[in-house]
Design an enzyme around this catalytic site. Sequence first.
Site, PDB file in Angstrom:
ATOM      1  N   GLY A   1       0.840  -1.207   0.000  1.00 37.60           N
ATOM      2  CA  GLY A   1       0.000   0.000   0.000  1.00 37.60           C
ATOM      3  C   GLY A   1       0.871   1.253   0.000  1.00 37.60           C
TER       4      GLY A   1
ATOM      5  N   ARG B   1       1.068  -5.528  -5.267  1.00 35.28           N
ATOM      6  CA  ARG B   1       1.133  -6.680  -4.357  1.00 35.28           C
ATOM      7  C   ARG B   1       1.198  -7.898  -5.277  1.00 35.28           C
ATOM      8  NH1 ARG B   1      -3.180  -3.632  -1.315  1.00 35.28           N
ATOM      9  NH2 ARG B   1      -2.136  -2.809   0.528  1.00 35.28           N
TER      10      ARG B   1
ATOM     11  N   ASP C   1       5.182  -4.816   6.322  1.00 35.86           N
ATOM     12  CA  ASP C   1       5.804  -6.091   6.719  1.00 35.86           C
ATOM     13  C   ASP C   1       5.629  -7.197   5.676  1.00 35.86           C
ATOM     14  OD1 ASP C   1       3.145  -6.112   7.332  1.00 35.86           O
ATOM     15  OD2 ASP C   1       3.352  -6.941   9.329  1.00 35.86           O
ATOM     16  N   GLY C   2       4.558  -7.129   4.889  1.00 39.77           N
ATOM     17  CA  GLY C   2       4.382  -8.123   3.819  1.00 39.77           C
ATOM     18  C   GLY C   2       5.531  -8.030   2.818  1.00 39.77           C
TER      19      GLY C   2
ATOM     20  N   THR D   1       3.567   2.619   5.976  1.00 41.08           N
ATOM     21  CA  THR D   1       2.165   2.193   5.828  1.00 41.08           C
ATOM     22  C   THR D   1       1.303   3.060   6.735  1.00 41.08           C
ATOM     23  OG1 THR D   1       0.533   0.486   6.396  1.00 41.08           O
ATOM     24  CG2 THR D   1       2.645   0.296   7.498  1.00 41.08           C
TER      25      THR D   1
ATOM     26  N   ASP E   1      -1.218   2.242   8.194  1.00 41.65           N
ATOM     27  CA  ASP E   1      -1.771   1.455   9.305  1.00 41.65           C
ATOM     28  C   ASP E   1      -0.919   1.553  10.572  1.00 41.65           C
ATOM     29  OD1 ASP E   1      -3.700   0.772   7.549  1.00 41.65           O
ATOM     30  OD2 ASP E   1      -3.347  -1.376   7.567  1.00 41.65           O
TER      31      ASP E   1
ATOM     32  N   ASP F   1       1.444  -0.363  11.717  1.00 44.39           N
ATOM     33  CA  ASP F   1       1.310  -1.645  12.423  1.00 44.39           C
ATOM     34  C   ASP F   1       2.548  -2.529  12.291  1.00 44.39           C
ATOM     35  OD1 ASP F   1       1.094  -2.204   9.752  1.00 44.39           O
ATOM     36  OD2 ASP F   1      -0.689  -3.460   9.916  1.00 44.39           O
TER      37      ASP F   1
ATOM     38  N   MET G   1      -9.449   3.858   7.923  1.00 42.25           N
ATOM     39  CA  MET G   1      -8.670   2.687   7.463  1.00 42.25           C
ATOM     40  C   MET G   1      -7.852   2.041   8.568  1.00 42.25           C
ATOM     41  SD  MET G   1      -7.100   3.123   3.674  1.00 42.25           S
ATOM     42  CE  MET G   1      -8.030   2.574   2.248  1.00 42.25           C
TER      43      MET G   1
ATOM     44  N   ARG H   1      -6.334  -2.163   8.312  1.00 47.83           N
ATOM     45  CA  ARG H   1      -6.823  -3.523   8.004  1.00 47.83           C
ATOM     46  C   ARG H   1      -7.025  -4.339   9.276  1.00 47.83           C
ATOM     47  NH1 ARG H   1      -3.333  -5.756   3.764  1.00 47.83           N
ATOM     48  NH2 ARG H   1      -4.685  -4.728   2.274  1.00 47.83           N
TER      49      ARG H   1
ATOM     50  N   GLY I   1     -11.841  14.772  19.198  1.00 53.02           N
ATOM     51  CA  GLY I   1     -12.869  14.888  20.240  1.00 53.02           C
ATOM     52  C   GLY I   1     -14.122  14.088  19.935  1.00 53.02           C
ATOM     53  N   ALA I   2     -13.960  12.896  19.353  1.00 48.65           N
ATOM     54  CA  ALA I   2     -15.141  12.069  19.057  1.00 48.65           C
ATOM     55  C   ALA I   2     -15.729  11.527  20.361  1.00 48.65           C
ATOM     56  CB  ALA I   2     -14.748  10.921  18.137  1.00 48.65           C
TER      57      ALA I   2
ATOM     58  N   HIS J   1      -9.923   5.500   0.493  1.00 47.55           N
ATOM     59  CA  HIS J   1      -8.554   5.737   0.012  1.00 47.55           C
ATOM     60  C   HIS J   1      -8.130   7.201   0.027  1.00 47.55           C
ATOM     61  CE1 HIS J   1      -9.067   1.586  -1.170  1.00 47.55           C
ATOM     62  NE2 HIS J   1      -7.762   1.521  -1.282  1.00 47.55           N
TER      63      HIS J   1
ATOM     64  N   GLN K   1      -7.639   8.715   2.472  1.00 45.60           N
ATOM     65  CA  GLN K   1      -6.677   8.759   3.587  1.00 45.60           C
ATOM     66  C   GLN K   1      -5.260   8.415   3.148  1.00 45.60           C
ATOM     67  OE1 GLN K   1      -8.817   6.601   7.175  1.00 45.60           O
ATOM     68  NE2 GLN K   1      -9.695   5.973   5.234  1.00 45.60           N
ATOM     69  N   ARG K   2      -5.119   7.750   2.009  1.00 48.60           N
ATOM     70  CA  ARG K   2      -3.784   7.317   1.574  1.00 48.60           C
ATOM     71  C   ARG K   2      -3.096   8.376   0.722  1.00 48.60           C
ATOM     72  NH1 ARG K   2      -4.132   1.286   0.553  1.00 48.60           N
ATOM     73  NH2 ARG K   2      -3.391   1.617  -1.557  1.00 48.60           N
TER      74      ARG K   2
HETATM   75  O1  F6P Z   1      -2.032   0.276   3.185  1.00 51.45           O
HETATM   76  C1  F6P Z   1      -2.836  -0.143   4.167  1.00 51.45           C
HETATM   77  C2  F6P Z   1      -4.288  -0.088   3.731  1.00 51.45           C
HETATM   78  O2  F6P Z   1      -4.644   1.202   3.302  1.00 51.45           O
HETATM   79  C3  F6P Z   1      -5.232  -0.588   4.797  1.00 51.45           C
HETATM   80  O3  F6P Z   1      -5.559   0.401   5.740  1.00 51.45           O
HETATM   81  C4  F6P Z   1      -6.418  -1.035   3.991  1.00 51.45           C
HETATM   82  O4  F6P Z   1      -7.136  -2.027   4.678  1.00 51.45           O
HETATM   83  C5  F6P Z   1      -5.757  -1.581   2.754  1.00 51.45           C
HETATM   84  O5  F6P Z   1      -4.490  -0.979   2.648  1.00 51.45           O
HETATM   85  C6  F6P Z   1      -6.532  -1.327   1.489  1.00 51.45           C
HETATM   86  O6  F6P Z   1      -5.899  -1.994   0.457  1.00 51.45           O
HETATM   87  P1  F6P Z   1      -6.198  -1.717  -1.067  1.00 51.45           P
HETATM   88  O7  F6P Z   1      -5.575  -0.386  -1.420  1.00 51.45           O
HETATM   89  O8  F6P Z   1      -5.564  -2.840  -1.791  1.00 51.45           O
HETATM   90  O9  F6P Z   1      -7.684  -1.651  -1.215  1.00 51.45           O
END
Ligand code: F6P
Length: 321
Positions: free
Chosen positions: A12, A73, A104-105, A127, A129, A131, A171, A173, A187-188, A251, A253-254
Amino acid sequence: MSKGLAIMTSGGDSAGMNPAVKCCVEYARKQGYIPYLVYDGLRGLIDDHIVEATRELTSGILHRGGTVLRSSRSKRFFELQYRQQAYDNLQRRGIGQLIVIGGDGSFNALNQFYNDFQVPFAGIPATIDNDIPGTDYCLGVDTALNMIRQSVDSIRDTATSFSRAFVIEVMGRHCGYLAMVSALSSGAEVCIIPELPYDLDSIGARLIEEKKNGRTYVLAIVAEGTRMSEHFTRWLSDSMQMDARLTVLGHVQRGGSPTVHDRIMAYKFSVAAVDSLRSGNTNAIMTFRDGTFGSVPIETVTSSKYRIDSDLLKLCEPLSR
Ligand code: F6P
């Protein structure tokens, strides 16, 4: 020492990858390497999308989101015949080391590649995430958090205007880090993440009490990994008798230009990665832990599970009950 060093992004995408690519190339060149770029991640390694890095290829990219090297991927990389193909591509160019910017993948895949062909790599954690075990920070997290903050602030405007409840799915995973930090910083009223048990009865009792005291709207942040967003939205509507809406941020967020923090972190991780290879480390993952840069062996990443900071979890607990 082999002079060819290839830099790639994998998995990602996240903001901060481009400044990392730029810095890896420029710093590696200064250290006497011949830097190469692998396009399209693991797929590009197999299909020979590899070029020597030029000034033009890495200029004007610092401020751009995503990755100019593109990503993938690849299932084929799990098969030895394709890893052999990837190795041949590197060999032909005299590339003996790799830097992989990803999660990590991707690190696991490169570790398998090392076991087959002994091509050392350094990993830069990237990433949204956040994580990856061993590091407190992964590139892209700050940019993603700021994108989420902006969206939640906007949703609050309309939620207050219409006295509505909003569930905002964030997001992650398997990891609730983005949701947790977003809930705290915006402040949710409610936060539901995989790392914390939630209790609908007590959330309900709390919200009813708050409504009695004048609350007119509700913001709830739910982590994607809980798969609870739709159920929780229905519950707010049925049990709380609120006009409830679900917004899945997805997405968005990415993307976006990397924040100052992500740019600086990218530089520091990149210098650490090149230095790690220079000093003979194989398969080390760069880390930022308790305010200090360092690295851990890939085994630390593969054999442990990322745990969210327990102080932050404690702060978030009242939002799940
Ligand atoms: O990169 C991590 C992530 O954005 C996760 O938060 C989300 O679950 C996943 O990738 C979404 O993957 P894709 O872009 O393949 O839909």
